[in-house]
Design a protein around this motif. Sequence first.
Motif, PDB file in Angstrom:
ATOM      1  N   THR A 114      94.500 -38.130  31.595  1.00 34.65           N
ATOM      2  CA  THR A 114      95.204 -35.971  31.360  1.00 34.65           C
ATOM      3  C   THR A 114      96.684 -36.002  30.831  1.00 34.65           C
ATOM      4  OG1 THR A 114      93.486 -35.058  32.668  1.00 34.65           O
ATOM      5  CG2 THR A 114      95.190 -33.365  32.497  1.00 34.65           C
ATOM      6  N   VAL A 115      97.421 -36.318  32.239  1.00 33.15           N
ATOM      7  CA  VAL A 115      98.962 -35.893  32.022  1.00 33.15           C
ATOM      8  C   VAL A 115      99.657 -37.199  32.229  1.00 33.15           C
ATOM      9  CG1 VAL A 115      99.332 -33.446  31.612  1.00 33.15           C
ATOM     10  CG2 VAL A 115      98.945 -34.417  34.063  1.00 33.15           C
ATOM     11  N   VAL A 116     100.880 -37.139  31.653  1.00 35.74           N
ATOM     12  CA  VAL A 116     101.358 -38.283  32.315  1.00 35.74           C
ATOM     13  C   VAL A 116     103.296 -38.327  32.596  1.00 35.74           C
ATOM     14  CG1 VAL A 116     102.960 -40.827  31.986  1.00 35.74           C
ATOM     15  CG2 VAL A 116     100.414 -40.501  31.861  1.00 35.74           C
ATOM     16  N   GLY A 117     103.993 -38.039  33.962  1.00 40.90           N
ATOM     17  CA  GLY A 117     105.675 -37.345  34.153  1.00 40.90           C
ATOM     18  C   GLY A 117     105.232 -36.285  34.667  1.00 40.90           C
ATOM     19  N   GLY A 118     106.316 -35.983  34.920  1.00 44.52           N
ATOM     20  CA  GLY A 118     106.344 -34.433  35.063  1.00 44.52           C
ATOM     21  C   GLY A 118     106.090 -33.523  36.238  1.00 44.52           C
ATOM     22  N   GLU A 119     105.867 -32.537  35.536  1.00 38.71           N
ATOM     23  CA  GLU A 119     104.650 -31.064  36.028  1.00 38.71           C
ATOM     24  C   GLU A 119     103.296 -31.325  35.341  1.00 38.71           C
ATOM     25  OE1 GLU A 119     104.688 -30.581  39.701  1.00 38.71           O
ATOM     26  OE2 GLU A 119     106.568 -32.177  39.684  1.00 38.71           O
ATOM     27  N   TYR A 120     102.668 -31.019  35.547  1.00 43.63           N
ATOM     28  CA  TYR A 120     101.341 -30.731  35.072  1.00 43.63           C
ATOM     29  C   TYR A 120     101.989 -29.189  34.131  1.00 43.63           C
ATOM     30  CZ  TYR A 120      95.833 -29.059  33.315  1.00 43.63           C
ATOM     31  OH  TYR A 120      95.498 -27.703  32.883  1.00 43.63           O
ATOM     32  N   ASP A 121     101.977 -28.454  34.358  1.00 43.51           N
ATOM     33  CA  ASP A 121     102.681 -27.943  32.981  1.00 43.51           C
ATOM     34  C   ASP A 121     103.705 -28.095  32.612  1.00 43.51           C
ATOM     35  OD1 ASP A 121     100.794 -25.566  34.338  1.00 43.51           O
ATOM     36  OD2 ASP A 121     101.920 -25.021  35.701  1.00 43.51           O
ATOM     37  N   ASP A 122     104.782 -28.428  32.799  1.00 44.43           N
ATOM     38  CA  ASP A 122     105.460 -29.324  32.361  1.00 44.43           C
ATOM     39  C   ASP A 122     105.549 -30.718  31.849  1.00 44.43           C
ATOM     40  OD1 ASP A 122     107.496 -28.976  30.472  1.00 44.43           O
ATOM     41  OD2 ASP A 122     108.947 -28.928  32.415  1.00 44.43           O
ATOM     42  N   PRO A 123     104.726 -31.575  31.556  1.00 44.88           N
ATOM     43  CA  PRO A 123     104.540 -33.317  31.093  1.00 44.88           C
ATOM     44  C   PRO A 123     105.441 -33.740  30.842  1.00 44.88           C
ATOM     45  CG  PRO A 123     102.694 -32.304  29.940  1.00 44.88           C
ATOM     46  CD  PRO A 123     103.472 -30.575  30.455  1.00 44.88           C
ATOM     47  N   ARG A 124     105.613 -34.510  31.412  1.00 43.48           N
ATOM     48  CA  ARG A 124     106.407 -35.351  30.077  1.00 43.48           C
ATOM     49  C   ARG A 124     105.791 -35.860  28.665  1.00 43.48           C
ATOM     50  NH1 ARG A 124     107.350 -40.974  29.649  1.00 43.48           N
ATOM     51  NH2 ARG A 124     106.260 -41.633  31.441  1.00 43.48           N
ATOM     52  N   VAL A 125     103.620 -36.283  29.526  1.00 40.32           N
ATOM     53  CA  VAL A 125     103.289 -36.839  28.192  1.00 40.32           C
ATOM     54  C   VAL A 125     102.334 -36.080  28.326  1.00 40.32           C
ATOM     55  CG1 VAL A 125     102.118 -38.491  27.084  1.00 40.32           C
ATOM     56  CG2 VAL A 125     104.009 -38.430  27.499  1.00 40.32           C
ATOM     57  N   ARG A 126     102.169 -35.336  27.037  1.00 43.09           N
ATOM     58  CA  ARG A 126     100.282 -34.391  27.129  1.00 43.09           C
ATOM     59  C   ARG A 126      99.458 -35.294  26.744  1.00 43.09           C
ATOM     60  NH1 ARG A 126      96.224 -30.859  29.759  1.00 43.09           N
ATOM     61  NH2 ARG A 126      95.079 -32.014  29.287  1.00 43.09           N
ATOM     62  N   LEU A 127      98.595 -36.635  27.323  1.00 42.70           N
ATOM     63  CA  LEU A 127      97.065 -36.995  27.296  1.00 42.70           C
ATOM     64  C   LEU A 127      96.364 -36.101  26.009  1.00 42.70           C
ATOM     65  CD1 LEU A 127      97.934 -38.729  29.302  1.00 42.70           C
ATOM     66  CD2 LEU A 127      98.300 -39.861  27.360  1.00 42.70           C
ATOM     67  N   PRO A 128      94.819 -36.591  25.769  1.00 41.84           N
ATOM     68  CA  PRO A 128      93.766 -35.311  25.645  1.00 41.84           C
ATOM     69  C   PRO A 128      92.974 -34.790  26.535  1.00 41.84           C
ATOM     70  CG  PRO A 128      93.990 -37.436  24.089  1.00 41.84           C
ATOM     71  CD  PRO A 128      95.224 -38.156  25.318  1.00 41.84           C
ATOM     72  N   GLY A 129      92.947 -35.503  27.683  1.00 42.60           N
ATOM     73  CA  GLY A 129      92.050 -34.310  28.957  1.00 42.60           C
ATOM     74  C   GLY A 129      91.068 -35.346  29.627  1.00 42.60           C
ATOM     75  N   ALA A 130      90.010 -34.459  30.180  1.00 46.52           N
ATOM     76  CA  ALA A 130      88.986 -35.288  30.452  1.00 46.52           C
ATOM     77  C   ALA A 130      87.836 -35.440  29.695  1.00 46.52           C
ATOM     78  CB  ALA A 130      88.481 -34.097  31.314  1.00 46.52           C
ATOM     79  N   GLY A 131      87.209 -34.097  28.738  1.00 51.31           N
ATOM     80  CA  GLY A 131      86.257 -34.745  28.064  1.00 51.31           C
ATOM     81  C   GLY A 131      85.201 -35.007  28.529  1.00 51.31           C
ATOM     82  N   GLY A 132      84.249 -36.290  28.552  1.00 50.98           N
ATOM     83  CA  GLY A 132      82.635 -36.313  29.597  1.00 50.98           C
ATOM     84  C   GLY A 132      83.076 -37.220  30.457  1.00 50.98           C
ATOM     85  N   ALA A 133      84.706 -37.724  30.434  1.00 48.52           N
ATOM     86  CA  ALA A 133      85.101 -38.810  31.515  1.00 48.52           C
ATOM     87  C   ALA A 133      84.780 -38.666  32.642  1.00 48.52           C
ATOM     88  CB  ALA A 133      85.852 -38.931  31.411  1.00 48.52           C
ATOM     89  N   PRO A 134      84.965 -37.517  33.682  1.00 47.13           N
ATOM     90  CA  PRO A 134      84.847 -37.247  35.011  1.00 47.13           C
ATOM     91  C   PRO A 134      82.996 -37.483  35.500  1.00 47.13           C
ATOM     92  CG  PRO A 134      85.929 -34.948  33.905  1.00 47.13           C
ATOM     93  CD  PRO A 134      85.791 -36.518  32.710  1.00 47.13           C
ATOM     94  N   GLU A 135      82.582 -36.830  34.625  1.00 45.74           N
ATOM     95  CA  GLU A 135      80.840 -36.589  35.353  1.00 45.74           C
ATOM     96  C   GLU A 135      79.898 -37.996  34.904  1.00 45.74           C
ATOM     97  OE1 GLU A 135      82.927 -34.004  33.480  1.00 45.74           O
ATOM     98  OE2 GLU A 135      82.237 -32.863  35.175  1.00 45.74           O
TER      99      GLU A 135
END
Lengths: 258, 272
Positions: A114-135
Motif C-alpha cells: 500500500t504505502v512505504v515511508g511517511g504517513e498514510y496520507d503523505d507517503p514517501r512511496v504510494r504503491l498500488p494497494g490491496a486489490g484482491g490480496a487481503p481476502e
Amino acid sequence: MSPDYTADEMMTVAAARQLRDGTACFVGIGLPSTAANLARATHAPNLVLVYESGCLGAKPDRLPLSIGDGVLADTADAVVSVPEVFNYWLQPGRIHVGFLGAAQLDRYGNINTTVVGGEYDDPRVRLPGAGGAPEIAASCGEVVVIVRQNLRTFTERVDFVTSVGYGAGPGDRERLGLRGGGPRVVITDLGVLEPDPVSCELTLTRLHPGVTTDQVRAATGWDLAVAERLTTGDPPTAHELTVLRALEATKREKRGGA
Amino acid sequence: MAKLVSLSDGVADLVRDGDVVALEGFTHLIPFAAGHEIIRQGRRELTLVRMTPDVIYDQLIGAGCARRLIFSWGGNPGVGSLHRFRDAVQNSWPGPLELEEHSHAGMANRYVAGASGLPFAVLRGYTGTDLPRHTDNIRTITCPFTGETLTAVPALRPDVTVVHAQRADRAGNVQMWGIAGVQKEAVLAARRSLVTVEEVVDELEPVPGQVVLPGWAVTAVAEVPGGAHPSYAQGYSVRDNDFYVEWDAISRDRDTFRDWIEGHVLKVEVQA
C-alpha cells in the motif's frame, strides 16, 4: 563457477514446484502468474488457475501481461463476474492456494503493498494497494509468497498491513477469524522460508544452490531464524528452464492485431 | 428506454462537475474514449470510483478532473506504478487527491449492495489489515443468527456509471461478453448510466456467456467503435499491451504527460 540460470529463474522454478497438480490456485499477475503457468506446463498439468478477473481454470498458452488478457477468458472453464469470483469462489474457501507477491514482508508473513515511508496520507512511496490480496491471504487454504529478498522488502515491521500473514504471532489468525491457513512458504531468489510450527516466525529452511546463510541473513531486516536441518534445493532442470524461457519469450512477442 | 446519443452529448448530459463517477471495466472493456471525452469537456471536482484505477484514471487524475478517488488497486497491470496517481498522492500535482481505499472484494460488494437497493454489504474481509484505520466505510457487524463478527461496507451509488460493451440494439439493449467484471452491478447501482458500444445493430445475436443490460435499465448508449482502446473488446480487438508498457514512460514526467494529453485527447476531432 556460475550457474547457467539466473536467481530469478531459480526463484520462479522453486515457486512452481510448490504447486501440486489438481489444486486450485488464485494467481496474481507477474511472478505468481509466471510460476503458476510454469507448474501447469511441467509437473502440474491439472493445476486450476483462477484469476481475479473471473477466469476460472484459465489455460493460457502465453503469459498474460494483465489479469484480464483475452487469452485468459478464451481458455477458461468459466468466466464469472468479479463479485462472483470473490463471493462464491474465494470467500467460502474453495481455492486451495493463494499466490501473492509483496513490496514489504515481515517475520510473520504480513504483507504491505500500500504505502512505504511517511504517513498514510503523505507517503514517501504510494504503491498500488490491496486489490484482491487481503481476502486471498485470509481465505485461501494456504498462501505461497514469491518475492525477491533484500533489506528494503524483508523488514522488521511492515509500514502498512495490506494482507495478514500470522499477525503478531501464534493464535492471531484464529483470533481474527481468518479461515485460511496463512503463508505456508515464502520463495525468494535466495532460498525458501517456512513458518515455524510453534512460533509462526518465518524460518530459513532451504537455500538455493550456491547461496550461503550469511547472504540470506544480510538480505533480511530482522534476526533471521534458520532451521537446524537447513537443506539446499535442486537447481532448475534443463526441462524446467526450457519451458520457463519459452513462456518468458511469449511475453516479449509483439502483441497486437485482432 | 435508453437513448442513442453521440459520445459528446452523452457525457455533456450525464457527467457533471462534482459528480461521483464510476468508469468500470476490469482490464477488459474499459471505457477509455468516454474518459477522454470527460477530459475534453473539462469536468472538475469529480469523485472517481473504480476498482482498478489503471491508465484511464491516471489520465483523468493527471488532467485535473478528480478531487477524490475510491478504489481498490491503483497500478498499471503487469507494468508497475501509475505515475500521475502517485504524483497526485505524493506531491498533490496537479492538485490534492483524497483517497478512500478498499479491497477488491469490498468494492465488488459495495456495488452489489448499490445494485440491490441495500444500504450496505456484508463480507468476510479486511480483518486484521490497516485498511479500516483510514476510512469509516469499513466497519464490523454481528450476524444476528450466529453471533459471528463480519465486515460491513456501505453501498456505492454513483451519480453516473460509464461502461463499454460490444453491442447494443436500437432500443438500447446492451450486450457484452468475455470478462464482465463488475459492470452490471456498477450500472444498476448508479442513478444514471452511459454505455459506449463497438456497434449498434438491428438485432442482438446471442453469444455464449453474454451479459445483457436491458435498455430500460440504461440511460444512454453511444456508438464508439474502438472506444475501449488500449483496453479491448473481446471479439473486436485485443488488449494493446504495448501501449500499457509505453504509458510508463509517457506518464513518468509531467511534461511528456501533458504533451500526450494535448496531442491524443484534447486535439482529437470527435464526431458530434
